[in-house]
Motif scaffolding. Structure first.
Motif, PDB file in Angstrom:
ATOM      1  N   GLN A   3       0.860  -1.461  -0.464  1.00 30.31           N
ATOM      2  CA  GLN A   3       0.016   0.021   0.117  1.00 30.31           C
ATOM      3  C   GLN A   3       0.547   1.422   0.171  1.00 30.31           C
ATOM      4  OE1 GLN A   3      -2.543   0.102   3.557  1.00 30.31           O
ATOM      5  NE2 GLN A   3      -3.950   2.950   2.298  1.00 30.31           N
ATOM      6  N   SER A   4       2.143   1.056   0.806  1.00 34.21           N
ATOM      7  CA  SER A   4       2.077   2.852   0.572  1.00 34.21           C
ATOM      8  C   SER A   4       3.664   2.267  -0.535  1.00 34.21           C
ATOM      9  CB  SER A   4       3.443   2.447   2.447  1.00 34.21           C
ATOM     10  OG  SER A   4       4.391   1.252   2.182  1.00 34.21           O
ATOM     11  N   SER A   5       3.401   1.419  -1.230  1.00 34.20           N
ATOM     12  CA  SER A   5       4.703   1.645  -2.337  1.00 34.20           C
ATOM     13  C   SER A   5       3.865   2.663  -3.471  1.00 34.20           C
ATOM     14  CB  SER A   5       4.720  -0.052  -2.731  1.00 34.20           C
ATOM     15  OG  SER A   5       5.645  -0.277  -1.825  1.00 34.20           O
ATOM     16  N   ILE A   6       1.971   2.684  -3.855  1.00 35.91           N
ATOM     17  CA  ILE A   6       1.255   2.735  -4.538  1.00 35.91           C
ATOM     18  C   ILE A   6       1.461   4.110  -4.923  1.00 35.91           C
ATOM     19  CG2 ILE A   6      -0.945   2.703  -6.031  1.00 35.91           C
ATOM     20  CD1 ILE A   6      -1.260  -0.020  -4.039  1.00 35.91           C
ATOM     21  N   GLU A  43       7.278   3.949 -11.817  1.00 31.85           N
ATOM     22  CA  GLU A  43       7.426   4.126 -10.267  1.00 31.85           C
ATOM     23  C   GLU A  43       6.797   3.045  -9.562  1.00 31.85           C
ATOM     24  OE1 GLU A  43       9.071   6.270  -7.044  1.00 31.85           O
ATOM     25  OE2 GLU A  43       9.416   6.585  -9.118  1.00 31.85           O
ATOM     26  N   PHE A  44       6.215   2.896  -9.614  1.00 25.45           N
ATOM     27  CA  PHE A  44       5.089   1.748  -8.864  1.00 25.45           C
ATOM     28  C   PHE A  44       6.213   0.570  -9.286  1.00 25.45           C
ATOM     29  CE2 PHE A  44       1.602  -1.481  -7.982  1.00 25.45           C
ATOM     30  CZ  PHE A  44       1.861  -1.520  -6.768  1.00 25.45           C
ATOM     31  N   GLU A  49      10.967  -2.697  -6.615  1.00 28.82           N
ATOM     32  CA  GLU A  49      11.444  -3.146  -6.748  1.00 28.82           C
ATOM     33  C   GLU A  49      12.706  -3.390  -5.898  1.00 28.82           C
ATOM     34  OE1 GLU A  49      12.185  -3.658 -12.008  1.00 28.82           O
ATOM     35  OE2 GLU A  49      13.290  -2.595 -11.018  1.00 28.82           O
ATOM     36  N   ASP A  50      12.722  -2.108  -5.683  1.00 29.73           N
ATOM     37  CA  ASP A  50      13.617  -1.928  -4.173  1.00 29.73           C
ATOM     38  C   ASP A  50      13.613  -1.920  -2.491  1.00 29.73           C
ATOM     39  OD1 ASP A  50      14.890  -0.233  -6.351  1.00 29.73           O
ATOM     40  OD2 ASP A  50      14.768   1.976  -5.737  1.00 29.73           O
ATOM     41  N   SER A  51      12.124  -3.306  -2.473  1.00 36.34           N
ATOM     42  CA  SER A  51      11.299  -3.208  -1.553  1.00 36.34           C
ATOM     43  C   SER A  51      12.544  -4.444  -1.365  1.00 36.34           C
ATOM     44  CB  SER A  51      10.047  -3.627  -1.471  1.00 36.34           C
ATOM     45  OG  SER A  51      10.361  -5.240  -1.818  1.00 36.34           O
ATOM     46  N   ALA A  52      12.265  -4.906  -0.242  1.00 35.91           N
ATOM     47  CA  ALA A  52      13.266  -6.043   0.732  1.00 35.91           C
ATOM     48  C   ALA A  52      12.554  -7.088   0.014  1.00 35.91           C
ATOM     49  CB  ALA A  52      13.677  -6.123   2.122  1.00 35.91           C
ATOM     50  N   TYR A  53      11.244  -7.277   0.283  1.00 39.97           N
ATOM     51  CA  TYR A  53      10.159  -8.110   0.369  1.00 39.97           C
ATOM     52  C   TYR A  53       9.811  -8.910  -1.155  1.00 39.97           C
ATOM     53  CZ  TYR A  53       9.546  -5.925   4.322  1.00 39.97           C
ATOM     54  OH  TYR A  53       9.161  -5.178   5.427  1.00 39.97           O
ATOM     55  N   LEU A  54      10.435  -8.551  -2.310  1.00 41.68           N
ATOM     56  CA  LEU A  54       9.822  -8.659  -3.632  1.00 41.68           C
ATOM     57  C   LEU A  54      11.384  -9.033  -4.526  1.00 41.68           C
ATOM     58  CD1 LEU A  54       6.983  -7.149  -4.117  1.00 41.68           C
ATOM     59  CD2 LEU A  54       7.051  -9.233  -3.708  1.00 41.68           C
ATOM     60  N   SER A  55      10.825  -9.889  -5.828  1.00 43.49           N
ATOM     61  CA  SER A  55      12.438  -9.080  -6.505  1.00 43.49           C
ATOM     62  C   SER A  55      11.930 -10.171  -7.932  1.00 43.49           C
ATOM     63  CB  SER A  55      13.281 -10.614  -6.335  1.00 43.49           C
ATOM     64  OG  SER A  55      13.117 -12.010  -5.856  1.00 43.49           O
TER      65      SER A  55
END
Length: 86
Positions: A3-6, A43-44, A49-55
């Motif tokens: 939610q905070s990434s959108i 941007e989304f 991609e920059d998160s620690a949770y997804l790749s």
């Protein structure tokens, strides 16, 4: 964290999670939604991609479409693997 990434000009229509039957944390998210412009979608994707949770964020659809109000938006679909955390 999703939610905070959108970004402000992106909205999701569907968010689904598929997991590996052997390990719940080995899975992937599928995102379907709309964005005002390709830059908003980019941007989304970058934030995820920059998160620690997804790749492995892979866009499979980015197409122009017209809404019921004759506005033009980007319709998108992409997937992202859950990053294994040790």
């Amino acid at each position: 964290f999703v939610q905070s990434s959108i970004p402000e000009k992106v909205w999701l229509k569907n968010l689904a999670y598929e997991s590996d039957s052997a390990k719940f944390e080995n899975g992937k998210f599928d995102f379907i939604g709309n964005a005002v412009a390709t830059e908003d979608l980019s941007e989304f994707v970058k934030r995820l991609e920059d998160s620690a949770y997804l790749s492995e964020v892979i866009v499979t659809k980015n197409a122009e479409t017209t809404t019921g109000r004759n506005a033009t938006v980007r319709e998108f679909q992409f997937s992202a693997d859950v990053e294994a955390r040790n």
